[in-house]
Design a protein around this motif. Structure first.
Motif, mmCIF file in Angstrom:
data_model
loop_
_atom_site.group_PDB
_atom_site.id
_atom_site.type_symbol
_atom_site.label_atom_id
_atom_site.label_comp_id
_atom_site.label_asym_id
_atom_site.label_seq_id
_atom_site.Cartn_x
_atom_site.Cartn_y
_atom_site.Cartn_z
ATOM 1 N N GLN A 110 7.455 21.527 -24.209
ATOM 2 C CA GLN A 110 8.393 21.326 -23.106
ATOM 3 C C GLN A 110 7.671 21.067 -21.783
ATOM 4 O OE1 GLN A 110 11.787 20.972 -22.501
ATOM 5 N NE2 GLN A 110 11.692 20.553 -24.704
ATOM 6 N N ALA A 111 6.544 21.760 -21.584
ATOM 7 C CA ALA A 111 5.773 21.543 -20.353
ATOM 8 C C ALA A 111 5.308 20.092 -20.265
ATOM 9 C CB ALA A 111 4.579 22.493 -20.308
ATOM 10 N N TRP A 112 4.811 19.545 -21.371
ATOM 11 C CA TRP A 112 4.350 18.157 -21.371
ATOM 12 C C TRP A 112 5.523 17.183 -21.262
ATOM 13 C CZ3 TRP A 112 -0.438 15.790 -21.385
ATOM 14 C CH2 TRP A 112 -1.536 16.654 -21.361
ATOM 15 N N ILE A 113 6.627 17.488 -21.925
ATOM 16 C CA ILE A 113 7.798 16.609 -21.860
ATOM 17 C C ILE A 113 8.348 16.554 -20.436
ATOM 18 C CG2 ILE A 113 10.216 16.367 -22.590
ATOM 19 C CD1 ILE A 113 9.250 17.626 -25.324
ATOM 20 N N GLN A 114 8.558 17.736 -19.821
ATOM 21 C CA GLN A 114 9.112 17.780 -18.468
ATOM 22 C C GLN A 114 8.130 17.220 -17.444
ATOM 23 O OE1 GLN A 114 12.223 18.473 -17.862
ATOM 24 N NE2 GLN A 114 12.567 18.966 -20.025
ATOM 25 N N GLY A 115 6.855 17.555 -17.598
ATOM 26 C CA GLY A 115 5.849 17.051 -16.664
ATOM 27 C C GLY A 115 5.738 15.539 -16.701
ATOM 28 N N MET A 116 5.701 14.964 -17.898
ATOM 29 C CA MET A 116 5.609 13.505 -18.015
ATOM 30 C C MET A 116 6.844 12.829 -17.441
ATOM 31 S SD MET A 116 2.722 12.460 -19.116
ATOM 32 C CE MET A 116 3.310 10.780 -19.057
ATOM 33 N N ARG A 117 8.011 13.422 -17.662
ATOM 34 C CA ARG A 117 9.234 12.813 -17.125
ATOM 35 C C ARG A 117 9.235 12.803 -15.600
ATOM 36 N NH1 ARG A 117 13.504 15.319 -21.599
ATOM 37 N NH2 ARG A 117 13.128 13.672 -23.159
ATOM 38 N N ILE A 118 8.705 13.859 -14.991
ATOM 39 C CA ILE A 118 8.619 13.897 -13.530
ATOM 40 C C ILE A 118 7.662 12.831 -13.024
ATOM 41 C CG2 ILE A 118 7.923 15.294 -11.541
ATOM 42 C CD1 ILE A 118 10.619 16.024 -12.862
ATOM 43 N N LEU A 119 6.514 12.692 -13.674
ATOM 44 C CA LEU A 119 5.541 11.679 -13.264
ATOM 45 C C LEU A 119 6.120 10.275 -13.412
ATOM 46 C CD1 LEU A 119 2.306 13.183 -14.887
ATOM 47 C CD2 LEU A 119 2.944 13.229 -12.469
ATOM 48 N N ILE A 120 6.850 10.029 -14.499
ATOM 49 C CA ILE A 120 7.485 8.724 -14.720
ATOM 50 C C ILE A 120 8.549 8.467 -13.650
ATOM 51 C CG2 ILE A 120 8.966 7.398 -16.287
ATOM 52 C CD1 ILE A 120 7.485 8.909 -18.606
ATOM 53 N N ASP A 121 9.371 9.487 -13.357
ATOM 54 C CA ASP A 121 10.418 9.340 -12.333
ATOM 55 C C ASP A 121 9.812 9.025 -10.971
ATOM 56 O OD1 ASP A 121 12.414 9.787 -14.138
ATOM 57 O OD2 ASP A 121 12.742 11.890 -13.600
ATOM 58 N N ASN A 122 8.729 9.712 -10.640
ATOM 59 C CA ASN A 122 8.081 9.463 -9.346
ATOM 60 C C ASN A 122 7.642 8.011 -9.220
ATOM 61 O OD1 ASN A 122 8.355 11.987 -8.211
ATOM 62 N ND2 ASN A 122 6.387 12.745 -8.937
ATOM 63 N N LEU A 123 7.053 7.472 -10.294
ATOM 64 C CA LEU A 123 6.596 6.086 -10.275
ATOM 65 C C LEU A 123 7.772 5.115 -10.181
ATOM 66 C CD1 LEU A 123 3.778 6.312 -12.973
ATOM 67 C CD2 LEU A 123 3.446 5.710 -10.574
ATOM 68 N N GLU A 124 8.844 5.400 -10.939
ATOM 69 C CA GLU A 124 10.001 4.500 -10.939
ATOM 70 C C GLU A 124 10.747 4.509 -9.609
ATOM 71 O OE1 GLU A 124 12.360 5.662 -14.280
ATOM 72 O OE2 GLU A 124 11.141 4.527 -15.717
ATOM 73 N N ASN A 125 10.694 5.635 -8.890
ATOM 74 C CA ASN A 125 11.427 5.756 -7.632
ATOM 75 C C ASN A 125 10.637 5.283 -6.417
ATOM 76 O OD1 ASN A 125 13.714 6.815 -8.884
ATOM 77 N ND2 ASN A 125 12.914 8.897 -8.831
ATOM 78 N N MET A 126 9.395 4.852 -6.633
ATOM 79 C CA MET A 126 8.609 4.335 -5.514
ATOM 80 C C MET A 126 9.190 3.018 -5.007
ATOM 81 S SD MET A 126 4.599 4.759 -6.486
ATOM 82 C CE MET A 126 3.794 6.341 -6.623
ATOM 83 N N ASP A 127 9.210 2.821 -3.689
ATOM 84 C CA ASP A 127 9.593 1.523 -3.153
ATOM 85 C C ASP A 127 8.356 0.628 -3.115
ATOM 86 O OD1 ASP A 127 8.081 2.265 -0.907
ATOM 87 O OD2 ASP A 127 9.855 2.879 0.238
ATOM 88 N N LYS A 128 8.527 -0.619 -2.658
ATOM 89 C CA LYS A 128 7.427 -1.582 -2.645
ATOM 90 C C LYS A 128 6.250 -1.078 -1.824
ATOM 91 C CE LYS A 128 9.115 -5.112 -5.006
ATOM 92 N NZ LYS A 128 8.446 -5.649 -6.205
ATOM 93 N N ARG A 129 6.533 -0.474 -0.672
ATOM 94 C CA ARG A 129 5.474 0.018 0.201
ATOM 95 C C ARG A 129 4.671 1.121 -0.489
ATOM 96 N NH1 ARG A 129 2.441 -1.792 3.931
ATOM 97 N NH2 ARG A 129 4.279 -2.921 4.659
ATOM 98 N N GLU A 130 5.378 2.049 -1.145
ATOM 99 C CA GLU A 130 4.695 3.145 -1.835
ATOM 100 C C GLU A 130 3.862 2.628 -3.010
ATOM 101 O OE1 GLU A 130 7.735 6.883 -1.090
ATOM 102 O OE2 GLU A 130 8.248 5.358 -2.571
ATOM 103 N N LYS A 131 4.390 1.629 -3.718
ATOM 104 C CA LYS A 131 3.636 1.055 -4.832
ATOM 105 C C LYS A 131 2.374 0.357 -4.332
ATOM 106 C CE LYS A 131 7.449 0.478 -8.084
ATOM 107 N NZ LYS A 131 8.341 -0.465 -8.787
ATOM 108 N N LEU A 132 2.496 -0.304 -3.170
ATOM 109 C CA LEU A 132 1.330 -0.955 -2.589
ATOM 110 C C LEU A 132 0.289 0.087 -2.182
ATOM 111 C CD1 LEU A 132 -0.075 -3.520 -1.669
ATOM 112 C CD2 LEU A 132 1.148 -3.346 0.506
ATOM 113 N N ASP A 133 0.755 1.189 -1.556
ATOM 114 C CA ASP A 133 -0.161 2.274 -1.177
ATOM 115 C C ASP A 133 -0.867 2.838 -2.410
ATOM 116 O OD1 ASP A 133 0.575 1.953 1.444
ATOM 117 O OD2 ASP A 133 1.974 3.646 1.475
ATOM 118 N N GLN A 134 -0.109 2.975 -3.494
ATOM 119 C CA GLN A 134 -0.682 3.477 -4.748
ATOM 120 C C GLN A 134 -1.753 2.519 -5.256
ATOM 121 O OE1 GLN A 134 0.562 6.338 -6.814
ATOM 122 N NE2 GLN A 134 -1.443 5.950 -7.698
#
Length: 759
Positions: A110-134
């Motif tokens: 569950q720790a890996w499932i929930q952790g990975m989902r948070i990391l995926i959500d963070n990436l998907e919710n980035m706007d263009k500026r944040e993706k460029l900064d990344q």
């Protein structure tokens, strides 16, 4: 990167801490289990794991989804060995295989499932500026070879190669020195960002900005309004829109208060979704969804169960998930008798792997309406015995429940097909049926004619190696007649599969709930010999076109010529990247990606006689000029993994539509610059039937000695193009974003002054 998720709280932080501490996870592959130590790195961008021979890693941004429990073929085939609460699957972007893992406890899983989902959500919710900064942050890490948090000039030179740029060493040194404010000979934090900004200075946008700036420093509200009116052709909307853009994109609070826009705000607007070539009005659900089903193009998949080729490739429920996530609304299921009375799905008489029919149905039930609420059609290639057809029918009813359409929506025999709106949330079956929709009392199996266009039969007839494949002990080769069970037949409502006996016969005998399938070669034959008749046929009935059985590599045909005559379900191999899938993705990118696109009036109106070979015969024929100035490119990806290799990019614009519109033009290539190439070339086209045209922008790496290498592409309907200065955000071969790669163009669309008429 900020890893805190406001909805996850302490649980999120605990999950990520467990991932950072590392876990012993078991990897499932080819029935052999391996223990490996997996650990999330401190930057939360990379997961490292140690195999018996090396230390490896993968980026968290490569992971598309994490699936809990037994949701892959590996886990489904070994369901009894490990409890589902300890199992999870990482799904990667593109064609990379899944990673099936088993934790030592349910809590750790569950720790890996929930952790990975948070990391995926963070990436998907980035706007263009944040993706460029990344992206910039990742560049810094790549350049900092000795990991001291600073960049030397030698590392900066290497960085330029990584960025696809061959810059004169003296000029590079000049920029480096300007950025080195601390005079240490090294770039840190803000100094590196300054260096990057100098590298990425957009002179073409600065010149455009100054052309409209009253003071040369800012755009006043009136300046911006003039730009929107003159260049973006926004007309009356420009006054209010200018204020909205300043409020949304101007980074300075002072600028917002004074209603002025800086060059930074102007650049942010032009690189935003609003500044893209795609008119956002058409990305929403904007079409009338209350017309009969046959009035829509329907996103359709062929051999949906396959991840690879159709001779020896792997079958997988993952293929159904990917197709549904891509907006597909018509899925194919090839059903054959399996052992122990369980129907299986695979490409019959080949060496493709088999999956259980019940697993396919369970997967479709779970994912059918996550992306679109409009109906899903299951095209059943039924090669099963009567006994296993009854099993199939029961599985369908038990699994889908009320989602499965079991009768007409009003209980009456239809005079026309229902609409997507009326069938929201429903799953419909397409297949062979006993009799019509009238009440038919049948207790025993009835033989039903197998069409000449039956896909399994066509594949076997076409395949030069068909005789070499093992035969099915129970099924045997396809015959001209097949017994159909009443239990299965009763579930076929609006998509009764019938053989095609000609357009004249169809006009007088066919029922609106009947559908015929055509191989690509048969469809082309009818298009060439009777294009107008095919158009008229599709105004009243549904047709399905599928790839030839000779396409053993699961390649695709061009769907455009089938769409030109109004064929609704043009089925493609979704697992095979290429121009054909680019066109499919482009057509269905509109209308909220719901998988249904209303056909233009020329393909719906029974009173008209549209001929795609002669569009000029239409009384309201109105061709348009399309003028594209290809200005520049930004941060194009490297093709070769060789450190010193840099692309020589050029842009090709391709028009797909009626035969008169099929054309392409390209720019010259730019040597050794994939970072900020500048073409400033004008390409001109005449589009004769705009309502059917698709425009594809392709960037390739020029190579005079061999085939040019693909860099990126973007495809959209002509009707969805925004005029003016626009950015085109490029996609990979698999249709995924390759941010921050883009093209900067100027688009102009005008009416043709002298319209050629039919003689």
């Amino acid at each position: 990167m900020d890893i805190f998720h406001p909805l996850a709280g302490v649980q999120t932080e605990a999950s990520l801490e467990i991932m950072k501490a590392g876990s012993i996870l078991r990897k499932a592959k080819s029935q052999i289990w391996r223990h490996r130590h997996y650990k999330l790195q401190e930057d939360c961008k990379t997961i490292a794991y140690k195999s018996s021979w090396a230390l490896n890693s993968y980026s968290t941004c490569d992971v598309e989804a994490v699936r809990e429990g037994h949701q892959s073929e590996v886990f489904l085939s070994m369901a009894g060995e490990f409890p589902p609460e300890r199992c999870f699957t990482l799904v990667f972007h593109g064609r990379r295989g899944n990673l099936d893992l088993v934790a030592e406890s349910a809590e750790e899983a569950q720790a890996w499932i929930q952790g990975m989902r948070i990391l995926i959500d963070n990436l998907e919710n980035m706007d263009k500026r944040e993706k460029l900064d990344q992206w910039v942050s990742d560049l810094f890490i790549k350049a900092d070879k000795n990991r001291d948090g600073r960049i030397s000039f030698k590392e900066a030179r290497r960085l330029l190669k990584l960025m696809n740029m061959d810059m004169n060493e003296d000029h590079a040194w000049l920029l480096f020195r300007r950025a080195d404010k601390s005079k240490t000979g090294m770039l840190e934090g803000d100094e590196f960002i300054l260096f990057y900004k100098m590298l990425t200075e957009r002179t073409e946008i600065l010149e455009l900005f100054q052309d409209y700036s009253s003071d040369g420093e800012t755009l006043s509200h009136c300046d911006l309004e003039e730009f929107l009116r003159e260049e973006q052709l926004e007309g009356e909307r420009s006054h209010e829109h200018a204020l909205e853009l300043i409020e949304q994109y101007e980074p300075s609070d002072t600028g917002k208060t004074c209603h002025i826009m800086s060059i930074d705000g102007f650049l942010m607007y032009l690189t935003s979704v609003e500044g893209s070539i795609y008119n956002t009005d058409y990305k929403h659900l904007y079409q009338d969804m209350t017309q009969p089903l046959n009035h829509y193009f329907i996103s359709s998949s062929h051999n949906t169960y396959l991840l690879e080729d159709q001779l020896k490739g792997r079958s997988s429920v993952e293929a159904y998930i990917q197709a549904l996530k891509r907006g597909c609304r018509c899925l194919e299921i090839d059903c054959w008798d399996g052992s122990n009375g369980e129907p299986v799905v695979y490409h019959g008489h080949t060496l493709t792997s088999k999956i259980f029919f019940k697993d396919v149905v369970t997967t479709v039930a779970k994912y059918a309406f996550k992306v679109s609420e409009y109906p899903v059609i299951l095209s059943i290639e039924n090669q099963c015995s009567i006994e296993q057809q009854k099993v199939m029918a029961q599985i369908l009813k038990d699994t889908f429940g009320d989602m499965l359409l079991k009768t007409t929506i009003d209980g009456k025999v239809p005079h026309e097909l229902p609409s997507p709106e009326e069938l929201k949330g429903k799953i419909l079956l397409k297949g062979k049926k006993i009799g019509g929709l009238e009440c038919l009392e049948v207790d025993s199996p009835v033989s039903v004619e197998v069409s000449d266009e039956d896909e399994a039969a066509e594949t076997l007839k076409s395949s030069p190696t068909a005789e070499s494949w093992p035969s099915e002990s129970k099924v045997g080769k396809p015959k001209s007649k097949q017994n159909i069970s009443k239990e299965f037949s009763d579930l076929i409502i609006y998509f009764k599969k019938v053989p095609f006996r000609g357009f004249e016969h169809a006009s007088s005998h066919s029922k609106p709930y009947e559908i015929s399938s055509f191989s690509e070669s048969k469809a082309r034959k009818y298009i060439k010999e009777a294009g107008c008749d095919f158009v008229q046929y599709n105004t009243r009935l549904l047709s399905r076109v599928y790839p030839s059985g000779l396409r053993t590599d699961s390649s695709n045909f061009c769907p455009q010529e089938m769409w030109n005559v109004g064929c609704q379900t043009v089925a493609l191999n979704f697992q095979t990247a290429g121009i054909e899938m680019d066109l499919n993705d482009g057509l269905f990118s509109q209308n909220n990606r719901c998988g249904y696109v209303l056909k233009p009036d020329i393909l719906r109106n029974r009173e008209r006689c549209f001929n795609p070979e002669r569009p000029q015969d239409c009384k309201d024929f109105c061709p348009l000029n399309l003028t594209i100035q290809v200005i520049s490119g930004q941060q194009l990806p490297k093709i070769s993994k060789k450190e010193g290799s840099i692309v020589d990019p050029f842009v090709r614009v391709e028009i797909y539509g009626v035969p008169l519109d099929q054309t392409k033009q390209e720019t010259k290539y730019i040597e050794n610059n994939g970072f900020n190439p500048c073409w400033s070339e004008i390409l001109e086209f005449v589009v004769h039937t705009p309502e059917l045209a698709l425009v594809r922008f392709v960037v390739e790496d020029y190579d005079k000695a061999s085939k040019n290498d693909f860099i990126g592409q973007y495809t959209l309907p002509f009707s969805c193009i925004q005029t003016g200065y626009r950015h085109i955000h490029l996609l990979s071969k698999d249709g995924t974003s390759i941010c921050p790669s883009s093209l900067f163009v100027h688009i102009k669309i005008t009416e043709v002054t002298e319209v050629p008429r039919a003689s």
